[in-house]
Design a protein around this motif. Structure first.
Motif, PDB file in Angstrom:
ATOM      1  N   GLU A   1       1.892  44.991  47.074  1.00  0.00           N
ATOM      2  CA  GLU A   1       1.484  45.690  45.859  1.00  0.00           C
ATOM      3  C   GLU A   1       0.374  46.692  46.147  1.00  0.00           C
ATOM      4  OE1 GLU A   1       2.468  42.072  42.674  1.00  0.00           O
ATOM      5  OE2 GLU A   1       0.545  42.159  43.744  1.00  0.00           O
ATOM      6  N   GLY A   2      -0.472  46.381  47.120  1.00  0.00           N
ATOM      7  CA  GLY A   2      -1.495  47.335  47.530  1.00  0.00           C
ATOM      8  C   GLY A   2      -0.873  48.585  48.129  1.00  0.00           C
ATOM      9  N   LEU A   3       0.173  48.392  48.935  1.00  0.00           N
ATOM     10  CA  LEU A   3       0.907  49.522  49.506  1.00  0.00           C
ATOM     11  C   LEU A   3       1.537  50.349  48.387  1.00  0.00           C
ATOM     12  CD1 LEU A   3       2.210  51.130  51.827  1.00  0.00           C
ATOM     13  CD2 LEU A   3       4.050  49.417  51.852  1.00  0.00           C
TER      14      LEU A   3
ATOM     15  N   LEU B   1      -4.787  40.788  49.088  1.00  0.00           N
ATOM     16  CA  LEU B   1      -5.532  41.821  49.803  1.00  0.00           C
ATOM     17  C   LEU B   1      -6.874  41.276  50.279  1.00  0.00           C
ATOM     18  CD1 LEU B   1      -4.983  44.859  47.414  1.00  0.00           C
ATOM     19  CD2 LEU B   1      -4.081  44.662  49.728  1.00  0.00           C
ATOM     20  N   SER B   2      -7.286  41.742  51.438  1.00  0.00           N
ATOM     21  CA  SER B   2      -8.618  41.384  51.931  1.00  0.00           C
ATOM     22  C   SER B   2      -9.655  42.227  51.208  1.00  0.00           C
ATOM     23  CB  SER B   2      -8.692  41.644  53.433  1.00  0.00           C
ATOM     24  OG  SER B   2      -8.658  43.040  53.680  1.00  0.00           O
ATOM     25  N   PRO B   3     -10.929  41.822  51.234  1.00  0.00           N
ATOM     26  CA  PRO B   3     -11.985  42.638  50.598  1.00  0.00           C
ATOM     27  C   PRO B   3     -12.012  44.066  51.126  1.00  0.00           C
ATOM     28  CG  PRO B   3     -12.822  40.448  51.091  1.00  0.00           C
ATOM     29  CD  PRO B   3     -11.457  40.526  51.717  1.00  0.00           C
ATOM     30  N   ALA B   4     -11.786  44.244  52.424  1.00  0.00           N
ATOM     31  CA  ALA B   4     -11.804  45.590  53.009  1.00  0.00           C
ATOM     32  C   ALA B   4     -10.652  46.431  52.464  1.00  0.00           C
ATOM     33  CB  ALA B   4     -11.716  45.498  54.532  1.00  0.00           C
ATOM     34  N   GLU B   5      -9.473  45.817  52.325  1.00  0.00           N
ATOM     35  CA  GLU B   5      -8.313  46.534  51.807  1.00  0.00           C
ATOM     36  C   GLU B   5      -8.527  46.920  50.335  1.00  0.00           C
ATOM     37  OE1 GLU B   5      -4.746  44.577  54.534  1.00  0.00           O
ATOM     38  OE2 GLU B   5      -5.552  43.461  52.822  1.00  0.00           O
ATOM     39  N   ARG B   6      -9.149  46.015  49.568  1.00  0.00           N
ATOM     40  CA  ARG B   6      -9.448  46.338  48.172  1.00  0.00           C
ATOM     41  C   ARG B   6     -10.444  47.486  48.073  1.00  0.00           C
ATOM     42  NH1 ARG B   6      -9.463  40.587  47.237  1.00  0.00           N
ATOM     43  NH2 ARG B   6     -11.747  40.590  47.364  1.00  0.00           N
ATOM     44  N   ASP B   7     -11.439  47.481  48.944  1.00  0.00           N
ATOM     45  CA  ASP B   7     -12.450  48.537  48.922  1.00  0.00           C
ATOM     46  C   ASP B   7     -11.823  49.914  49.184  1.00  0.00           C
ATOM     47  OD1 ASP B   7     -14.439  46.758  48.337  1.00  0.00           O
ATOM     48  OD2 ASP B   7     -15.156  46.559  50.415  1.00  0.00           O
ATOM     49  N   LEU B   8     -10.868  49.957  50.104  1.00  0.00           N
ATOM     50  CA  LEU B   8     -10.189  51.225  50.387  1.00  0.00           C
ATOM     51  C   LEU B   8      -9.435  51.736  49.165  1.00  0.00           C
ATOM     52  CD1 LEU B   8      -8.808  50.718  54.013  1.00  0.00           C
ATOM     53  CD2 LEU B   8     -10.589  52.321  53.276  1.00  0.00           C
TER      54      LEU B   8
ATOM     55  N   TYR C   1      -7.842  43.053  42.073  1.00  0.00           N
ATOM     56  CA  TYR C   1      -8.154  41.718  42.571  1.00  0.00           C
ATOM     57  C   TYR C   1      -6.906  40.827  42.641  1.00  0.00           C
ATOM     58  CZ  TYR C   1     -13.204  42.389  42.442  1.00  0.00           C
ATOM     59  OH  TYR C   1     -14.484  42.826  42.688  1.00  0.00           O
ATOM     60  N   GLN C   2      -5.909  41.134  41.823  1.00  0.00           N
ATOM     61  CA  GLN C   2      -4.726  40.295  41.746  1.00  0.00           C
ATOM     62  C   GLN C   2      -3.589  40.756  42.659  1.00  0.00           C
ATOM     63  OE1 GLN C   2      -3.753  40.500  37.604  1.00  0.00           O
ATOM     64  NE2 GLN C   2      -5.722  39.666  36.929  1.00  0.00           N
ATOM     65  N   LEU C   3      -3.775  41.865  43.377  1.00  0.00           N
ATOM     66  CA  LEU C   3      -2.694  42.438  44.168  1.00  0.00           C
ATOM     67  C   LEU C   3      -2.545  41.754  45.520  1.00  0.00           C
ATOM     68  CD1 LEU C   3      -3.197  46.283  43.586  1.00  0.00           C
ATOM     69  CD2 LEU C   3      -1.835  44.672  42.256  1.00  0.00           C
ATOM     70  N   ASN C   4      -1.262  41.668  45.962  1.00  0.00           N
ATOM     71  CA  ASN C   4      -1.016  41.261  47.338  1.00  0.00           C
ATOM     72  C   ASN C   4      -0.863  42.519  48.187  1.00  0.00           C
ATOM     73  OD1 ASN C   4       1.700  42.199  47.116  1.00  0.00           O
ATOM     74  ND2 ASN C   4       2.343  40.211  46.300  1.00  0.00           N
TER      75      ASN C   4
END
Length: 298
Positions: free
Chosen positions: A105-107, A66-73, A99-102
């Motif tokens: 996994e974020g979806l 995940l990008s920093p922006a995607e993690r922030d969301l 922090y460990q998600l792709n």
């Protein structure tokens, strides 16, 4: 004590009234299921836009971090859920794990949060429905008894113990709501993953989501009907026992939908002190319509 037909008619009216309340909650929940369905579809559509080529999501793009922006969301969504439903915050993963998600996994985590919110909404609706079912069942039955106490009211402690009772397979209504949500999450995220691997286009993916959410809504309705039947029958039992009645007779709705169990137990008589749900006291199964009528003491 009045005759059996009086009580059968009275119980029929009570359950018809409860069916109407069940239908109202079902309608409310289906609207919420549809809202979540559309939200998940929208999130999937954004993945097709960001990571798709020729109407197909490139799976290799989803195994990237995940990008920093995607993690922030995701952080923001988790914080919003925790503030809105603090009693269910423990259902969310710890923040550090993001922090460990792709991307895939974020979806999946996004979908989990939406299902958890749906579960919290469902729990609130169930609690209100079951409390009202108990109160209505107890008071209605007491009013029909000639030998009822002069003054009677619902015991709130007994009410709460009843709706929270782990009456089947060591679980209560809340346990079953969250078990259904976990099953829905697992089925939906696995089917979405498999569809991406297969190279399904968005239309095929949307059908998968619609079908799975429809199954989830139907599972919820089955739970509404079964749990409200349990609570209503327990309220009746408490009212009869509070009025000093010792025995009851099983009264099944006899038609082509009647189960072999309910058909075989119809007319059987038992003591309230020995009543056991699923054995000699209703409900005996999901969607059960069987109830009881009191037997005059000797």
């Amino acid at each position: 004590m009045v005759n059996k037909s009086y009580w059968e008619k009275r119980m029929e009216q009570l359950f018809i009234s409860q069916d109407k309340q069940n239908a109202k909650l079902d309608k409310k929940l289906r609207k919420e299921y549809l809202r979540v369905e559309e939200s998940v579809k929208k999130e999937i559509a954004s993945y097709y836009t960001r990571y798709g080529t020729d109407k197909v999501i490139e799976y290799r793009q989803l195994v990237l971090a995940l990008s920093p922006a995607e993690r922030d969301l995701l952080y923001q969504d988790m914080d919003t859920f925790a503030r809105k439903y603090p009693q269910h915050a423990h259902l969310m993963p710890v923040r550090e794990s993001i922090y460990q998600l792709n991307r895939l996994e974020g979806l999946q985590l996004n979908i989990r949060m939406q299902m958890m919110e749906l579960g919290a909404f469902e729990q609130e609706g169930f609690e209100k429905l079951l409390r009202e079912a108990y109160e209505k069942g107890y008071l209605s039955t007491m009013k029909g008894l000639d030998n009822a106490p002069s003054f009677f009211s619902v015991n709130n402690i007994t009410l709460q113990q009843t709706i929270n009772q782990k009456w089947i397979n060591g679980a209560n209504f809340s346990d079953r709501i969250w078990a259904n949500k976990e099953r829905l999450i697992n089925m939906l995220t696995n089917e979405i993953r498999d569809a991406i691997i297969r190279g399904d286009d968005y239309q095929a993916m949307a059908r998968i989501i619609k079908n799975r959410m429809g199954v989830g809504a139907n599972d919820s309705l089955r739970l509404i009907v079964t749990e409200s039947a349990f609570v209503t029958n327990q309220a009746n039992k408490q009212a009869f026992m509070d009025a000093g009645i010792k025995r009851y007779e099983i009264s099944s709705v006899m038609d082509r939908r009647t189960s072999p169990t309910c058909r075989g137990l119809n007319g059987e008589k038992f003591e309230f002190n020995n009543a056991k749900v699923g054995v000699n006291y209703p409900p005996f199964h999901a969607w059960c319509r069987t109830t009881t009528v009191p037997i005059e003491n000797d």
